[in-house]
Design a protein around this motif. Structure first.
Motif, mmCIF file in Angstrom:
data_model
loop_
_atom_site.group_PDB
_atom_site.id
_atom_site.type_symbol
_atom_site.label_atom_id
_atom_site.label_comp_id
_atom_site.label_asym_id
_atom_site.label_seq_id
_atom_site.Cartn_x
_atom_site.Cartn_y
_atom_site.Cartn_z
ATOM 1 N N ALA A 110 0.982 -1.235 -0.025
ATOM 2 C CA ALA A 110 -0.120 -0.020 0.000
ATOM 3 C C ALA A 110 0.884 1.198 -0.044
ATOM 4 C CB ALA A 110 -0.778 0.043 1.262
ATOM 5 N N GLU A 111 0.405 2.448 -0.156
ATOM 6 C CA GLU A 111 1.192 3.844 -0.380
ATOM 7 C C GLU A 111 1.771 3.934 1.018
ATOM 8 O OE1 GLU A 111 -0.020 7.449 -2.186
ATOM 9 O OE2 GLU A 111 -1.475 6.139 -3.204
ATOM 10 N N ASP A 112 1.224 3.514 2.039
ATOM 11 C CA ASP A 112 1.775 4.035 3.526
ATOM 12 C C ASP A 112 2.126 2.617 4.266
ATOM 13 O OD1 ASP A 112 -0.737 2.774 3.527
ATOM 14 O OD2 ASP A 112 -1.388 4.233 5.267
ATOM 15 N N LYS A 113 2.176 1.453 3.641
ATOM 16 C CA LYS A 113 2.589 0.318 4.507
ATOM 17 C C LYS A 113 3.051 -0.835 3.285
ATOM 18 C CE LYS A 113 0.817 -2.867 7.981
ATOM 19 N NZ LYS A 113 -0.310 -3.033 8.801
ATOM 20 N N PRO A 114 4.286 -1.199 3.665
ATOM 21 C CA PRO A 114 4.796 -2.437 2.724
ATOM 22 C C PRO A 114 3.884 -3.690 3.151
ATOM 23 C CG PRO A 114 6.110 -2.112 4.366
ATOM 24 C CD PRO A 114 5.173 -0.851 4.429
ATOM 25 N N SER A 115 3.597 -4.379 2.175
ATOM 26 C CA SER A 115 3.344 -5.853 2.384
ATOM 27 C C SER A 115 4.134 -6.672 2.932
ATOM 28 C CB SER A 115 2.887 -6.393 0.947
ATOM 29 O OG SER A 115 4.174 -6.723 0.324
ATOM 30 N N LEU A 116 3.360 -7.689 3.738
ATOM 31 C CA LEU A 116 4.305 -8.741 4.403
ATOM 32 C C LEU A 116 5.521 -9.351 3.475
ATOM 33 C CD1 LEU A 116 5.044 -10.426 6.930
ATOM 34 C CD2 LEU A 116 3.186 -11.995 6.276
ATOM 35 N N LEU A 117 5.113 -9.469 2.189
ATOM 36 C CA LEU A 117 5.933 -10.062 1.364
ATOM 37 C C LEU A 117 7.390 -9.383 1.091
ATOM 38 C CD1 LEU A 117 6.991 -12.354 -0.608
ATOM 39 C CD2 LEU A 117 5.334 -11.143 -2.472
ATOM 40 N N THR A 118 6.838 -7.853 0.955
ATOM 41 C CA THR A 118 8.048 -6.903 0.812
ATOM 42 C C THR A 118 8.915 -6.595 1.918
ATOM 43 O OG1 THR A 118 6.840 -5.622 -1.162
ATOM 44 C CG2 THR A 118 8.453 -4.588 0.200
ATOM 45 N N LEU A 119 8.309 -6.920 3.092
ATOM 46 C CA LEU A 119 8.915 -6.830 4.419
ATOM 47 C C LEU A 119 10.050 -8.002 4.314
ATOM 48 C CD1 LEU A 119 6.478 -5.643 7.100
ATOM 49 C CD2 LEU A 119 8.171 -4.511 6.083
ATOM 50 N N VAL A 120 9.615 -9.224 4.152
ATOM 51 C CA VAL A 120 10.454 -10.371 4.238
ATOM 52 C C VAL A 120 11.576 -10.334 3.080
ATOM 53 C CG1 VAL A 120 10.374 -12.702 3.467
ATOM 54 C CG2 VAL A 120 8.668 -11.920 5.214
ATOM 55 N N VAL A 165 1.466 -4.830 -14.966
ATOM 56 C CA VAL A 165 2.212 -3.729 -14.087
ATOM 57 C C VAL A 165 2.974 -4.697 -12.901
ATOM 58 C CG1 VAL A 165 2.123 -1.902 -12.527
ATOM 59 C CG2 VAL A 165 0.569 -2.210 -14.712
ATOM 60 N N SER A 166 4.266 -4.053 -12.786
ATOM 61 C CA SER A 166 5.041 -4.775 -11.273
ATOM 62 C C SER A 166 4.720 -4.021 -10.217
ATOM 63 C CB SER A 166 6.627 -4.547 -11.777
ATOM 64 O OG SER A 166 7.190 -5.062 -10.600
ATOM 65 N N LEU A 167 3.586 -4.693 -9.457
ATOM 66 C CA LEU A 167 2.895 -3.813 -8.479
ATOM 67 C C LEU A 167 3.528 -3.038 -7.517
ATOM 68 C CD1 LEU A 167 -0.394 -6.055 -8.140
ATOM 69 C CD2 LEU A 167 -0.220 -3.781 -9.648
ATOM 70 N N ASN A 168 4.658 -3.960 -7.096
ATOM 71 C CA ASN A 168 5.559 -3.246 -5.915
ATOM 72 C C ASN A 168 7.140 -2.556 -6.229
ATOM 73 O OD1 ASN A 168 3.800 -4.739 -4.125
ATOM 74 N ND2 ASN A 168 4.592 -6.381 -4.117
ATOM 75 N N GLN A 169 7.038 -2.175 -7.640
ATOM 76 C CA GLN A 169 8.166 -1.459 -8.135
ATOM 77 C C GLN A 169 7.603 -0.051 -8.565
ATOM 78 O OE1 GLN A 169 9.785 -4.793 -10.550
ATOM 79 N NE2 GLN A 169 11.810 -4.387 -9.365
ATOM 80 N N ALA A 170 7.703 0.840 -7.956
ATOM 81 C CA ALA A 170 7.121 2.169 -8.279
ATOM 82 C C ALA A 170 8.332 2.816 -9.279
ATOM 83 C CB ALA A 170 7.041 3.095 -7.069
ATOM 84 N N CYS A 171 7.402 3.400 -10.353
ATOM 85 C CA CYS A 171 8.335 4.237 -11.192
ATOM 86 C C CYS A 171 9.231 5.441 -10.676
ATOM 87 C CB CYS A 171 7.461 4.746 -12.466
ATOM 88 S SG CYS A 171 6.408 3.807 -13.232
ATOM 89 N N PRO A 172 10.542 5.597 -11.137
ATOM 90 C CA PRO A 172 11.024 4.997 -12.387
ATOM 91 C C PRO A 172 11.869 3.858 -12.111
ATOM 92 C CG PRO A 172 12.596 6.508 -11.329
ATOM 93 C CD PRO A 172 11.275 6.270 -10.314
ATOM 94 N N GLY A 191 -0.219 5.964 -6.658
ATOM 95 C CA GLY A 191 -1.474 6.338 -6.527
ATOM 96 C C GLY A 191 -2.298 6.079 -7.485
ATOM 97 N N ALA A 192 -1.998 4.958 -8.532
ATOM 98 C CA ALA A 192 -2.742 4.531 -9.530
ATOM 99 C C ALA A 192 -3.686 3.558 -8.930
ATOM 100 C CB ALA A 192 -2.177 3.977 -10.543
ATOM 101 N N ASP A 193 -4.552 3.255 -9.190
ATOM 102 C CA ASP A 193 -5.776 2.101 -9.075
ATOM 103 C C ASP A 193 -5.524 0.780 -9.799
ATOM 104 O OD1 ASP A 193 -7.717 0.625 -8.049
ATOM 105 O OD2 ASP A 193 -9.284 1.608 -8.743
#
Length: 297
Positions: A110-120, A165-172, A191-193
């Motif tokens: 999420a914009e304000d919170k990383p997922s458990l997978l990303t934390l790991v 889209v690679s959901l957890n890799q924000a541009c650029p 911010g995209a849906d």
């Protein structure tokens, strides 16, 4: 009731007597009895919080509550064994025991919170760099976030793939995959849906048995567990020995001395108490330091 007292006064007198008796029993006698019982040999340490003394002779917390062995910036103190992550307050806060409350389906940031997978993934990458081993693990990108694609199909859940889209890799950022089913993979726009996309975790080519153990990248349910697995302790041994100018085999021997087996021989897994291990380390191989190394309990 006393026949010489008005009914209302007699009732209140009884109530006052009950309060006094209960106060003496529950507020004084009961605590005194428990305090006395706690002084029985073998129970004293546990009753007093299982306090431990550091190599400097000062109190160093409790053997039942973990600690963070980090500097003021939160970076690992390389001369100490590191604990597992903690979700208790800012880490191992006894007044804020708790879990992260994220489950196996938490794979999209999420914009304000990383997922458990990303934390790991991020923790595994960091531990790998600290210990000089490959921190890769399944479903993680090389840059340490969850390898998850958002796949748009022509008919919603079926049909031709129209966008990825690679959901957890924000541009650029450069996506961990260039294409998926013949479609170019985009970086995610802040911010995209992407709610209409199908979430597709990608395993990648990381080994099924990562070099970095699971307890090095996940927190305990309480956030206070002072133990790590023997595997994680052994992974750290070469780095600690190097920083202390000690023999690696001797450091491994310390690990063995502070490893506890399964409860009743069958419950749980063997563990290494990091708090006790680091105190023993300071006693056996002291290092000169101008600041305290232990934080937490």
């Amino acid at each position: 009731m006393n026949k010489h007292l008005p009914p209302w006064l007699a009732r209140n007198t009884v109530a006052v007597r009950v309060v006094l008796v209960l106060t003496l029993l529950v507020g004084l006698a009961y605590p005194l009895v428990l305090t006395a019982a706690a002084q029985v040999p073998g129970l004293t340490g546990r009753a007093e919080g299982s306090r431990v003394t550091g190599a400097d002779g000062k109190g160093a917390g409790s053997s039942l509550i973990g600690q963070s062995f980090t500097d003021a910036k939160g970076e690992p103190l390389t001369r100490y064994f590191q604990s597992r992550p903690s979700n208790a307050g800012t880490g191992y806060d006894g007044a804020a025991s708790g879990a992260g409350n994220q489950g196996p389906e938490s794979v999209v940031d999420a914009e304000d919170k990383p997922s458990l997978l990303t934390l790991v993934c991020g923790r595994s990458k960091a531990v790998g760099e600290l210990e000089g081993v490959d921190g890769a693990r399944p479903f993680c990108t090389p840059d340490g976030v969850g390898a998850v694609l958002g796949v748009f199909r022509e008919d919603g859940t079926t049909g031709r793939v129209t966008r990825v889209v690679s959901l957890n890799q924000a541009c650029p950022a450069k996506p961990f995959r260039s294409t998926y089913k013949g479609v170019d993979v985009e970086c995610a726009t802040s911010g995209a849906d992407y709610g209409r996309a199908l979430t597709v975790p990608v395993r990648g080519d990381a080994p099924a048995d990562p070099k970095v153990p699971a307890d090095a990248v996940t927190a305990s349910a309480s956030g206070l567990d002072p133990h790590i697995s023997p595997a994680y302790a052994k992974l750290q041994a070469p780095r600690v020995a190097r920083e202390r100018g000690a023999d690696t085999d001797a450091v491994r021997e310390l690990i063995s001395e502070h490893t506890t087996g399964r409860s009743l021989g069958v419950l749980g897994e063997p563990g290494v108490n990091v708090v006790k291990l680091n105190i023993a380390l300071d006693r056996a191989y002291p290092v000169k330091s101008s600041s305290s190394s232990q934080q937490g309990a």
